[in-house]
Enzyme design. Structure first.
Site, mmCIF file in Angstrom:
data_model
loop_
_atom_site.group_PDB
_atom_site.id
_atom_site.type_symbol
_atom_site.label_atom_id
_atom_site.label_comp_id
_atom_site.label_asym_id
_atom_site.label_seq_id
_atom_site.Cartn_x
_atom_site.Cartn_y
_atom_site.Cartn_z
ATOM 1 N N ASP A 172 4.378 -14.955 10.984
ATOM 2 C CA ASP A 172 2.915 -15.363 10.523
ATOM 3 C C ASP A 172 2.133 -14.083 11.083
ATOM 4 O O ASP A 172 1.731 -13.863 12.251
ATOM 5 C CB ASP A 172 2.656 -16.742 11.570
ATOM 6 C CG ASP A 172 1.176 -17.132 11.374
ATOM 7 O OD1 ASP A 172 0.431 -16.384 10.405
ATOM 8 O OD2 ASP A 172 0.956 -18.342 11.548
ATOM 9 N N LYS A 183 -7.287 -1.653 11.590
ATOM 10 C CA LYS A 183 -6.477 -1.678 10.470
ATOM 11 C C LYS A 183 -5.539 -0.766 9.786
ATOM 12 O O LYS A 183 -4.329 -1.222 9.499
ATOM 13 C CB LYS A 183 -7.474 -1.662 9.201
ATOM 14 C CG LYS A 183 -7.433 -2.272 7.899
ATOM 15 C CD LYS A 183 -6.583 -1.057 6.761
ATOM 16 C CE LYS A 183 -6.105 -1.750 5.736
ATOM 17 N NZ LYS A 183 -5.361 -1.032 4.892
ATOM 18 N N HIS A 187 -2.176 11.448 2.549
ATOM 19 C CA HIS A 187 -1.147 10.399 2.539
ATOM 20 C C HIS A 187 -0.801 10.446 0.972
ATOM 21 O O HIS A 187 0.391 10.049 1.036
ATOM 22 C CB HIS A 187 -2.007 8.884 2.696
ATOM 23 C CG HIS A 187 -1.780 8.724 4.187
ATOM 24 N ND1 HIS A 187 -2.041 7.439 4.994
ATOM 25 C CD2 HIS A 187 -1.359 9.385 5.391
ATOM 26 C CE1 HIS A 187 -1.883 7.372 6.179
ATOM 27 N NE2 HIS A 187 -1.314 8.484 6.318
ATOM 28 N N GLU A 220 1.017 -1.312 0.183
ATOM 29 C CA GLU A 220 -0.019 0.068 0.157
ATOM 30 C C GLU A 220 0.940 1.378 -0.042
ATOM 31 O O GLU A 220 1.700 1.521 0.647
ATOM 32 C CB GLU A 220 -0.930 -0.075 1.401
ATOM 33 C CG GLU A 220 -1.962 1.109 1.209
ATOM 34 C CD GLU A 220 -2.705 0.923 2.475
ATOM 35 O OE1 GLU A 220 -2.975 -0.149 2.766
ATOM 36 O OE2 GLU A 220 -3.075 1.866 2.825
HETATM 37 C C1 MEV Z 1 -5.842 2.842 5.294
HETATM 38 O O1 MEV Z 1 -4.945 1.647 4.807
HETATM 39 C C2 MEV Z 1 -5.778 2.841 6.690
HETATM 40 C C3 MEV Z 1 -6.883 3.917 7.428
HETATM 41 O O2 MEV Z 1 -8.094 3.674 7.003
HETATM 42 C C4 MEV Z 1 -6.855 3.893 8.996
HETATM 43 C C5 MEV Z 1 -7.684 4.784 9.427
HETATM 44 O O3 MEV Z 1 -8.736 5.097 9.019
HETATM 45 O O4 MEV Z 1 -7.653 4.974 10.857
HETATM 46 C C6 MEV Z 1 -6.432 5.340 6.830
#
Ligand code: MEV
Length: 396
Positions: A287, A271, A384, A87
């Site tokens: 793992d 995530k 980002h 990513e």
């Molecule tokens: C994207 O890979 C991860 C985010 O969605 C995490 C979040 O929303 O805190 C940007």
């Protein structure tokens, strides 16, 4: 680029130099030949023949970007963080957030002892009597399990405890017992060791309970092997174009509360943590499914899915706190077979599984901080993607 210090992790302009130059710098730092580092990270690092020996029915290998994030300071030690991830912007975001945390003294990490649990299911009819007999034989059972792995015993590890839990319900509605064998697995992830020990004590448990055993397998809810990370970001380090630092801080705290109150948001929040954590886990040949399973099970342990990392105002500053299970190892499995994994462990100077757990959890916190900062201000797409675009345009 300024000259690279022999051991620091502040590498101003790291994203501006060419990929070949980065390889050369890492080789110099580790005292390795450039060709050796290149061989470990170019073309996936793993030869098709080694891959063929690792798993079944192999055609070849599958490559992913192998990056190194600068700026991390963990328990006072400067650490370069290897990350394997597909990513865009995750690595740049981790480096960016690590720099903010560095301004506040770096990541402060505590790791639990490396205790893993093997579950052995016992279909005892008289659960109370069976429990009493099993607990009375605890010392024998621990000794039997220890005999399975004399090397682990020599390293100071081995079985440390045995507990019995009664589970109600089940197919016949009469429940069963689960024996938890707790094992100190030292620097291994420990799955093979504890599974073998569980299988070794199962026949003894059957004799004691006068009943058959069922499953014998580790639990991925590794809640006795947690890692805790604390960090402080000074107010001035949160300053960004178009926003007051206090606005950024309060926005991050508000985003944390959102995740604490809403499982739909908590899933995405976690995530974002796992973006950083998994990238480190993957780079070291560990793992990552085990870490993911443990993270999500732990997040849901109280009956409601919660964020693994939270943020609060502390005086004028921002304070973060992360807690999650981290079942990882630096021996066994792919960690020593995969040249890229071996290199990753050298780059981060992981001398123990606890070192690796500390780095993986700190990377998770860094990515969470970066995501919340972007979300609470200019938005994730702009924030980002800008980081990603910056490194792309300048590298060529
Ligand atoms: C994207 O890979 C991860 C985010 O969605 C995490 C979040 O929303 O805190 C940007």
């Amino acid at each position: 680029m300024e000259s690279l210090p022999a051991d620091g992790s502040r590498l101003p302009g790291w994203y501006k130099v060419s990929r070949k130059e980065r390889i050369a710098r890492i080789a110099e730092r580790l005292g390795l030949a450039v060709e050796e580092v290149a061989a470990a990270v170019e073309g996936g690092g793993l030869s098709p023949d080694d891959a063929d020996r690792m798993v079944e029915d192999v055609l070849g290998t599958y490559g992913l970007p192998f990056a190194v994030a600068p700026n991390f300071q963990i328990n006072g030690r400067d650490v370069l963080v290897p990350m394997v991830i597909e990513e865009p912007s995750v690595v740049a975001a981790a480096a960016n957030a690590a720099r903010m945390v560095r301004d506040g003294g770096g990541f402060r990490v505590h790791t639990d002892p490396p205790h893993m649990v093997c579950q052995v299911q016992v279909f005892a009819r008289d659960r109370e009597a069976a429990t009493a007999r099993i607990l009375a034989a605890k010392a024998d059972l621990l000794a039997r399990a220890a005999g399975v792995d004399p090397v682990l015993a020599r390293l100071g590890g081995g079985p440390v405890d045995l507990e019995v839990r009664a589970i109600d319900g089940g197919p016949e509605g009469d429940g069963f017992l689960v024996v938890h064998l707790v094992v100190d697995v030292r620097d291994a992830m420990g799955a093979n060791t504890v599974n073998t020990m569980g299988e070794a004590i199962a026949p003894v448990l059957e004799g004691l309970a006068g009943a058959p055993t069922g499953l014998r397998i580790l639990s991925n809810l590794a809640d006795r092997r947690k890692v805790r990370v604390e960090a402080t970001v000074p107010l001035q380090s949160l300053r960004m174009e178009g926003f007051e630092a206090a606005q950024v801080r309060d926005g991050i705290v508000s985003a944390s509360r959102f995740a604490e109150l809403d499982p739909y948001r908590a899933a995405t929040h976690n995530k974002g943590i796992l973006n950083g954590t998994d990238a480190v886990i993957l780079a070291t040949g560990n793992d990552w499914r085990a870490v993911e399973a443990g993270a999500h099970a732990y997040a849901a342990l109280g009956g409601r899915y919660r964020p693994l990392c939270t943020w609060r105002r502390q005086g004028d500053d921002l304070a973060g706190s992360l807690e999650m299970p981290m079942a990882v190892g630096i021996v066994g499995g792919a960690t020593r077979v995969h040249p890229g994994a071996r290199l990753a462990l050298r780059i981060m100077e992981a001398r123990s599984a606890a070192d690796l757990a500390s780095v993986a959890a700190s990377a998770g916190m860094a990515n969470n901080l970066a995501a919340l900062k972007a979300l609470a201000t200019e938005g994730i797409q702009k924030g980002h993607m800008r980081l990603h675009a910056r490194s792309r345009s300048l590298e060529r």
